[in-house]
Write an enzyme that holds these catalytic residues in place. Structure first.
Site, PDB file in Angstrom:
ATOM      1  NE  ARG A 102      -5.732   0.710  -4.322  1.00  0.00           N
ATOM      2  CZ  ARG A 102      -4.453   0.362  -4.275  1.00  0.00           C
ATOM      3  NH1 ARG A 102      -3.566   1.104  -3.656  1.00  0.00           N
ATOM      4  NH2 ARG A 102      -4.057  -0.756  -4.857  1.00  0.00           N
ATOM      5  CG  HIS A 129      -5.368  -5.930  -4.413  1.00  0.00           C
ATOM      6  ND1 HIS A 129      -5.809  -5.315  -5.576  1.00  0.00           N
ATOM      7  CD2 HIS A 129      -4.156  -5.385  -4.126  1.00  0.00           C
ATOM      8  CE1 HIS A 129      -4.893  -4.450  -5.964  1.00  0.00           C
ATOM      9  NE2 HIS A 129      -3.884  -4.460  -5.108  1.00  0.00           N
ATOM     10  CD  GLN A 132      -0.633  -7.606  -6.421  1.00  0.00           C
ATOM     11  OE1 GLN A 132      -0.595  -6.390  -6.506  1.00  0.00           O
ATOM     12  NE2 GLN A 132       0.328  -8.366  -6.917  1.00  0.00           N
ATOM     13  CG  ASP A 224       0.273  -7.174   1.549  1.00  0.00           C
ATOM     14  OD1 ASP A 224       1.030  -6.211   1.253  1.00  0.00           O
ATOM     15  OD2 ASP A 224      -0.967  -7.047   1.609  1.00  0.00           O
ATOM     16  CB  CYS A 264       1.029  -7.470  -3.542  1.00  0.00           C
ATOM     17  SG  CYS A 264       0.827  -6.770  -1.894  1.00  0.00           S
ATOM     18  NE  ARG A 292      -2.163  -5.177 -10.010  1.00  0.00           N
ATOM     19  CZ  ARG A 292      -2.396  -4.263  -9.061  1.00  0.00           C
ATOM     20  NH1 ARG A 292      -1.572  -4.136  -8.047  1.00  0.00           N
ATOM     21  NH2 ARG A 292      -3.485  -3.500  -9.088  1.00  0.00           N
TER      22      ARG A 292
HETATM   23  N1  NVA Z   1      -2.797  -5.189   1.989  1.00  0.00           N
HETATM   24  C1  NVA Z   1      -2.293  -3.962   1.447  1.00  0.00           C
HETATM   25  C2  NVA Z   1      -2.086  -4.079  -0.025  1.00  0.00           C
HETATM   26  C3  NVA Z   1      -1.467  -2.897  -0.685  1.00  0.00           C
HETATM   27  C4  NVA Z   1      -1.327  -3.069  -2.158  1.00  0.00           C
HETATM   28  C5  NVA Z   1      -3.246  -2.821   1.756  1.00  0.00           C
HETATM   29  O1  NVA Z   1      -4.468  -3.024   1.701  1.00  0.00           O
HETATM   30  O2  NVA Z   1      -2.784  -1.744   2.103  1.00  0.00           O
HETATM   31  N1   CP Z   2       0.169  -3.777  -5.156  1.00  0.00           N
HETATM   32  C1   CP Z   2      -0.542  -2.649  -5.282  1.00  0.00           C
HETATM   33  O1   CP Z   2      -1.774  -2.661  -5.445  1.00  0.00           O
HETATM   34  O2   CP Z   2       0.203  -1.513  -5.236  1.00  0.00           O
HETATM   35  P1   CP Z   2      -0.322  -0.007  -5.179  1.00  0.00           P
HETATM   36  O3   CP Z   2      -0.903   0.209  -3.797  1.00  0.00           O
HETATM   37  O4   CP Z   2       0.893   0.817  -5.429  1.00  0.00           O
HETATM   38  O5   CP Z   2      -1.380   0.192  -6.219  1.00  0.00           O
END
Ligand code: NVA
Ligand code: CP
Length: 305
Positions: A102, A129, A132, A224, A264, A292
């Site tokens: 990540r 992502h 997801q 989101d 998500c 997931r």
């Molecule tokens: N768009 C959000 C998704 C979190 C799962 C982010 O990047 O923070």
């Molecule tokens: N949707 C998602 O990726 O959640 P987290 O940020 O909790 O991993």
């Protein structure tokens, strides 16, 4: 055989429909599918917080017979301590069978992918992502039975989640509208790439700035957070920019009667979605979160076996 990554949905474009079906099968076989990844180790690198991604990957590989390590990147030599991304990727490749990462920056994600000799799976970066989106396609198939002729409307910030949904929809045969403010549209190159794939696949990718128009006849409404991790937009500014894109009962009433609502997560009730809709009968957000686990099992089985 050359290793394969899942950094962009496009990396597994050809496998995407089969991955959805494999995820559904693995869900049905939970507890009885044995240990196909016995002895395999997944290194999970995190630059940002996570609930779902971290825990679902850990549970997924454990249930498949393998093992996961969770690493906070700020505690590694990479970056602040001066060890290169390339050297880090090469070293990790000597220890484990896969890397889940990540990241803030997709360029660093790509560098890890290029230097690692083991599969690299994105757990989100600023561009995409993919895991997801795979879980989302699985959820849509479970709830709607098929993709053809169905319409998904994504509302709000044209972010990483929206980008991966665009590619996924185009590949899988779903019509998708990205309904976002003009200043927060999805990545232009991804939008164009997805539209081309959709053209060849007999479905449609389009853009809108008008939620009332976009949500007509929708089968799926998706949103989101308005402020992604690493985005420094002040809350008041985001509220002004995105408030007309909120999923609420008014907007939902424009969609088809059996429209489902997706997010998500993590969600911010009262901002991108109202509590009434989020906790209402058309919301499938917790099935989506559970998926997931199953979707990532499908990815791990395919890439690490
Ligand atoms: N768009 C959000 C998704 C979190 C799962 C982010 O990047 O923070
Ligand atoms: N949707 C998602 O990726 O959640 P987290 O940020 O909790 O991993």
């Amino acid at each position: 055989m050359a290793k394969k990554d899942l950094i962009s949905v496009l990396d597994m474009k050809d496998e995407w429909p089969d991955l959805v079906d494999l995820a559904i099968k693995l869900k049905a076989e939970r507890g009885t599918h044995g240990a196909p990844l016995k002895g395999k180790t997944l290194i999970m690198l995190f630059e940002k917080p996570s609930t779902r991604t971290r825990i679902s990957f850990d549970v997924a590989i454990t249930e498949l017979g393998g093992h996961a390590l969770h690493i906070d990147v700020s505690k590694m030599h990479m970056g602040s301590q001066g060890e290169t991304v390339e050297d880090t990727a090469k070293v990790l490749s000597r220890f484990a069978h896969g890397i889940m990462y990540r990241a803030y920056d997709y360029k660093v994600m790509d560098k890890i992918g290029e230097s690692a000799t083991i599969p690299v799976i994105s757990g989100l970066d600023n561009l995409e992502h993919p895991c997801q989106a795979l879980a989302d396609m699985m959820t849509i198939k479970e709830k709607k039975g098929s993709f053809r002729g169905k319409k998904l409307v994504y509302l709000g910030d044209g972010n990483n989640v929206c980008n991966s949904l665009l590619y996924s929809s185009a590949i899988i045969g779903l019509d998708m509208v990205a309904c976002c403010p003009a200043t927060r549209m999805p990545n232009a190159e991804i939008m164009l790439g997805a539209a081309r794939i959709a053209d060849a696949n007999g479905c449609k990718i389009s853009a809108s700035h008008d939620p009332m128009e976009a949500c007509k006849d929708a089968d799926i409404l998706y949103t989101d957070t308005w402020i992604s991790m690493g985005d420094e937009t002040p809350v008041e500014k985001a509220v002004k920019l995105f408030c007309m894109y909120q999923i609420n009962s008014g907007l939902l009433s424009i969609a088809k009667e059996d429209c489902i609502v997706m997010h998500c997560l993590p969600a911010h009730r009262g901002f991108e979605i109202t509590a009434e809709v989020m906790d209402g009968p058309q919301s499938v957000v917790f099935d989506q979160a559970e998926n997931r686990l199953h979707a990532q099992k499908a990815v791990l089985c395919t890439l690490l076996k």
